[in-house]
Scaffold this active site. Structure first.
Site, mmCIF file in Angstrom:
data_model
loop_
_atom_site.group_PDB
_atom_site.id
_atom_site.type_symbol
_atom_site.label_atom_id
_atom_site.label_comp_id
_atom_site.label_asym_id
_atom_site.label_seq_id
_atom_site.Cartn_x
_atom_site.Cartn_y
_atom_site.Cartn_z
ATOM 1 N N LYS A 1 -6.186 -15.547 -11.391
ATOM 2 C CA LYS A 1 -5.883 -16.905 -11.883
ATOM 3 C C LYS A 1 -6.232 -17.063 -13.357
ATOM 4 O O LYS A 1 -5.432 -17.578 -14.138
ATOM 5 C CB LYS A 1 -6.642 -17.932 -11.034
ATOM 6 C CG LYS A 1 -6.426 -19.375 -11.450
ATOM 7 C CD LYS A 1 -6.556 -20.323 -10.281
ATOM 8 C CE LYS A 1 -7.972 -20.529 -9.834
ATOM 9 N NZ LYS A 1 -8.632 -21.691 -10.475
ATOM 10 N N SER A 2 -7.426 -16.611 -13.750
ATOM 11 C CA SER A 2 -7.838 -16.764 -15.161
ATOM 12 C C SER A 2 -6.848 -16.061 -16.080
ATOM 13 O O SER A 2 -6.471 -16.598 -17.129
ATOM 14 C CB SER A 2 -9.215 -16.126 -15.376
ATOM 15 O OG SER A 2 -10.197 -16.856 -14.723
ATOM 16 N N GLY B 1 -8.968 -27.026 -13.782
ATOM 17 C CA GLY B 1 -9.891 -27.265 -14.889
ATOM 18 C C GLY B 1 -9.623 -26.295 -16.026
ATOM 19 O O GLY B 1 -9.718 -26.657 -17.202
ATOM 20 N N LYS C 1 -18.071 -27.953 -10.558
ATOM 21 C CA LYS C 1 -16.784 -27.297 -10.275
ATOM 22 C C LYS C 1 -15.842 -28.271 -9.548
ATOM 23 O O LYS C 1 -16.068 -29.465 -9.557
ATOM 24 C CB LYS C 1 -17.035 -26.042 -9.448
ATOM 25 C CG LYS C 1 -17.882 -25.010 -10.176
ATOM 26 C CD LYS C 1 -17.138 -24.442 -11.356
ATOM 27 C CE LYS C 1 -18.016 -23.591 -12.226
ATOM 28 N NZ LYS C 1 -17.361 -23.172 -13.460
ATOM 29 N N SER D 1 -19.921 -20.917 -20.350
ATOM 30 C CA SER D 1 -18.620 -21.357 -19.832
ATOM 31 C C SER D 1 -17.473 -20.690 -20.581
ATOM 32 O O SER D 1 -17.277 -20.907 -21.781
ATOM 33 C CB SER D 1 -18.491 -22.878 -19.964
ATOM 34 O OG SER D 1 -17.124 -23.239 -19.853
ATOM 35 N N ASP E 1 -17.831 -18.229 -9.538
ATOM 36 C CA ASP E 1 -16.903 -18.708 -8.508
ATOM 37 C C ASP E 1 -17.169 -18.100 -7.124
ATOM 38 O O ASP E 1 -16.546 -18.498 -6.144
ATOM 39 C CB ASP E 1 -15.456 -18.415 -8.915
ATOM 40 C CG ASP E 1 -15.032 -19.290 -10.085
ATOM 41 O OD1 ASP E 1 -15.624 -20.371 -10.264
ATOM 42 O OD2 ASP E 1 -14.115 -18.891 -10.819
ATOM 43 N N ARG F 1 -14.282 -34.396 -13.355
ATOM 44 C CA ARG F 1 -14.994 -33.327 -14.074
ATOM 45 C C ARG F 1 -15.155 -33.667 -15.557
ATOM 46 O O ARG F 1 -14.352 -34.388 -16.144
ATOM 47 C CB ARG F 1 -14.243 -32.000 -13.876
ATOM 48 C CG ARG F 1 -14.237 -31.613 -12.405
ATOM 49 C CD ARG F 1 -13.483 -30.348 -12.139
ATOM 50 N NE ARG F 1 -14.177 -29.183 -12.661
ATOM 51 C CZ ARG F 1 -13.701 -27.950 -12.580
ATOM 52 N NH1 ARG F 1 -12.511 -27.733 -12.007
ATOM 53 N NH2 ARG F 1 -14.379 -26.942 -13.068
ATOM 54 N N ARG G 1 -4.120 -17.579 -18.941
ATOM 55 C CA ARG G 1 -4.182 -17.123 -20.343
ATOM 56 C C ARG G 1 -2.861 -16.491 -20.777
ATOM 57 O O ARG G 1 -2.425 -16.644 -21.926
ATOM 58 C CB ARG G 1 -5.353 -16.152 -20.519
ATOM 59 C CG ARG G 1 -6.711 -16.883 -20.535
ATOM 60 C CD ARG G 1 -7.849 -15.940 -20.200
ATOM 61 N NE ARG G 1 -9.162 -16.562 -20.348
ATOM 62 C CZ ARG G 1 -9.730 -17.380 -19.455
ATOM 63 N NH1 ARG G 1 -9.069 -17.732 -18.361
ATOM 64 N NH2 ARG G 1 -10.941 -17.870 -19.659
ATOM 65 N N GLN H 1 -14.441 -21.353 -20.081
ATOM 66 C CA GLN H 1 -13.432 -22.370 -20.401
ATOM 67 C C GLN H 1 -13.710 -22.979 -21.773
ATOM 68 O O GLN H 1 -12.801 -23.129 -22.590
ATOM 69 C CB GLN H 1 -13.427 -23.462 -19.328
ATOM 70 C CG GLN H 1 -12.884 -22.964 -17.993
ATOM 71 C CD GLN H 1 -12.879 -24.029 -16.919
ATOM 72 O OE1 GLN H 1 -13.312 -25.151 -17.137
ATOM 73 N NE2 GLN H 1 -12.385 -23.674 -15.747
#
Ligand code: S3P
Length: 444
Positions: free
Chosen positions: A24-25, A97, A349, A170, A322, A125, A29, A172
C-alpha cells in the site's frame, strides 16, 4: 447495515504457497510520483484496494490521466506542479491517512483553495502534524479547531525550503515534506526519526537529487527541489503488513507451512519478523533481491507450538507500527508477560489501536495492563475458547477486522465480526486467501 462474518470452526492445516496484494505505501507513492513525472509512467501489480482507488480518483480530479487495466496502471504525468484543475474541487481520500497527508505536499503551489475530505475514521485524525511544516513552506489552510478534516489548502508562488525536525517517527510526515520539497527552490533538510524509507528509495530510483545520512535514531535527508524527472516503470512488491496476518496465522496454528512470494522486505517494514523470531519463531527470508530500489524476497514460516514472551525494544516501534495488533495476538498466546512501550502513536491510527487491541484481548479472557502509551500482555499458551465473541464496528479499521479473523481461527470459539468491508481499504484478497488456505466462514 454492513455485512457480518461468522466463524465457528478453527480446525485446519495447510502447506501452501501464496501471493499477497501489492504494497500500500509503495502503491500510493508510485501514483503520487507518477503524477509529477514527465510522460507515461507504468506501474505493475499496483494494489487495487479502496485506498488506492480513492487516491487515483483524487489525482484524476487534479487533471492527471490515469488508466487501470487489472493491476497495471498507466499515469500520464504533466511534470512537476503539473496539476490542472478548476476552482472549488473537493478531494475525497476516503480512509487513507497516507494519501490525505502526502497529497498536501504536492498542493503547496495550488492557485485556488482545494477542499480535502475523508471518511469518519480519517476525519478524526490529526492533520496539524503536516499543516505546521507546510505553512512554513508557504501553504495556507482553512481548518477547524481540532485540526482535522475537512480542511482547505491554498498554495503560494513563493515557497521556501525549510529545515524540518520530524520527531514522531512518522513516514507520512517525512514524506509530505519530501514531496513539498520537489516544488521548493534550493535545499530542504529533514532530520527524521527513523521510519519506513520508501520515499527516500523512490527519489533515489528516479534520480531526484537526494542525500540520506543514516544515523542510529535519526536520519538526515536533504532534497534539492525543482528538478524535473522522467516517467518510469515500476513493479510493486507484495505488502509485508498484509503478509503479517498470514505469517501469524501459520505460526499459531498446528501443522501448517506457508511460503509467501515476492514480499517487500525493506528493513524498515520487517520489524515484526525480528520480534516474532525473538519470540521463538523460525521465519526465514530467502531469495532476497533488490528491485526498483527496494528489497524483496520470499518468506517461509511453519507452525510453532511454543513461543516466548517479549519485552519489545521501543526503538523498533516504527519498523512495525502497523503490525502491533497482530503481534499482540502472538503475545496473548506466548508463555509469560510481554510488554510494549512508547506506543502513543498507535492510538492515532484508523482507530485507537492500542486501546482496542487491549479490549480485543480482554474479550478473549487475556489480562492486559494498559496505559496511554504502553501495554503489558499476560500470555496464555493453552487458551482454547468455547464462548461467543462479538466484535463490533470499530471505526472501520481494516486491521482490527483482519486481526479479529485471525484470532477466531487461532483461539476458537464462536465469532461474529462486524465491519467486514473495512479490509478492502488495504487488502482486498484477504478473505479469498483465507478460503484458499481451507478455512471456513459465513458472510451474512
Ligand atoms: C505509512 C506510514 C505509517 C503507517 C501507515 C502508512 C506510509 O503512518 O502507519 O499505514 O505509507 O507512510 P505514520 O507515518 O503516521 O506512522
Amino acid at each position: 447495515m454492513g455485512k457480518k462474518l461468522f466463524i465457528s470452526n478453527k480446525d485446519n492445516s495447510f502447506k501452501k504457497t501464496i501471493l499477497i496484494d501489492g504494497d500500500k505505501s509503495i502503491s500510493i507513492r508510485a501514483l503520487l510520483l507518477g503524477s509529477q513525472a514527465q510522460g507515461k509512467t507504468f506501474i505493475e501489480n499496483i494494489l487495487l484496494s479502496e485506498d488506492i482507488i480513492n487516491s487515483i480518483n483524487c489525482l484524476k480530479k487534479l487533471g492527471i490521466k490515469i488508466l487501470l487495466n487489472k493491476k497495471n496502471c498507466s499515469i500520464y504525468g504533466n511534470g512537476l506542479n503539473g496539476f490542472k484543475f478548476k476552482k472549488n474541487i473537493i478531494l475525497n481520500a476516503g480512509n487513507s491517512g497516507t494519501f490525505a497527508r502526502l497529497i498536501l505536499g504536492l498542493l503547496i503551489k495550488s492557485p485556488y483553495y482545494i477542499k480535502l475530505v475523508g471518511d469518519k475514521s480519517l476525519s478524526q485524525r490529526d492533520f496539524e502534524r503536516v499543516i505546521v511544516p507546510l505553512q512554513k513552506i508557504g501553504a495556507n489552510f482553512r481548518i477547524n479547531k481540532k485540526k482535522t478534516l475537512p480542511l482547505k489548502i491554498i498554495g503560494s508562488n513563493f515557497t521556501n525550503p525549510i529545515f524540518y525536525n520530524e520527531n514522531r517517527g512518522s513516514a507520512q510526515c517525512k514524506s509530505t515534506i519530501m514531496l513539498a520539497a520537489l516544488n521548493s527552490p534550493g535545499q530542504t533538510i529533514i532530520k527524521a526519526k527513523k521510519s519506513r524509507d520508501h520515499t527516500e528509495n523512490f527519489f533515489k530510483y528516479l534520480g531526484i537529487p537526494i542525500s540520506v545520512k543514516k544515523n542510529k535514531i535519526y536520519d538526515e535527508i536533504k532534497v534539492r527541489g525543482q528538478k524535473i524527472f522522467k516517467s518510469f516503470k515500476y513493479k510493486v512488491p507484495s505488502d509485508p503488513s498484509s503478509s503479517a496476518f498470514f505469517i501469524v496465522l501459520t505460526l499459531l496454528s498446528k501443522n501448517c507451512e506457508l511460503k509467501i512470494k515476492n514480499v517487500n522486505v525493506n528493513q524498515s517494514r520487517t520489524g515484526f519478523i525480528n520480534i516474532l523470531n525473538k519470540m521463538g519463531a523460525k521465519i526465514k527470508i530467502k531469495n532476497v533481491k533488490k528491485k526498483y530500489g527496494e528489497m524483496q524476497a520470499d518468506i517461509f514460516v511453519k507452525s510453532q507450538p511454543v513461543l516466548k514472551k517479549i519485552n519489545c525494544p521501543s526503538n523498533l516501534n516504527s519498523n512495525l507500527i502497523d503490525e502491533f495488533l497482530i503481534i499482540f495476538l502472538v503475545a496473548a498466546k506466548a508463555n509469560g508477560i510481554s510488554s510494549f512501550s512508547n506506543l502513543g502513536e498507535l492510538n492515532k491510527k484508523e482507530s485507537p489501536r492500542l486501546k482496542l487491541g487491549s479490549k480485543l484481548l480482554n474479550h478473549l479472557g487475556i489480562k492486559t495492563k494498559l496505559t496511554k502509551d504502553s501495554i503489558k500482555i499476560y500470555g496464555n499458551p493453552y487458551i482454547d475458547l468455547k464462548k461467543t465473541i462479538n466484535i463490533g464496528n470499530y471505526f472501520k479499521d481494516h486491521r482490527i477486522f483482519m486481526t479479529s479473523v485471525i484470532a477466531a481461527y487461532v483461539f476458537g470459539g464462536k465469532w461474529q465480526i462486524d465491519d467486514v468491508d473495512s479490509y478492502k481499504s488495504s487488502f482486498p484478497s484477504f478473505l479469498k486467501i483465507i478460503r484458499e488456505l481451507g478455512y471456513k466462514f459465513k458472510l451474512v
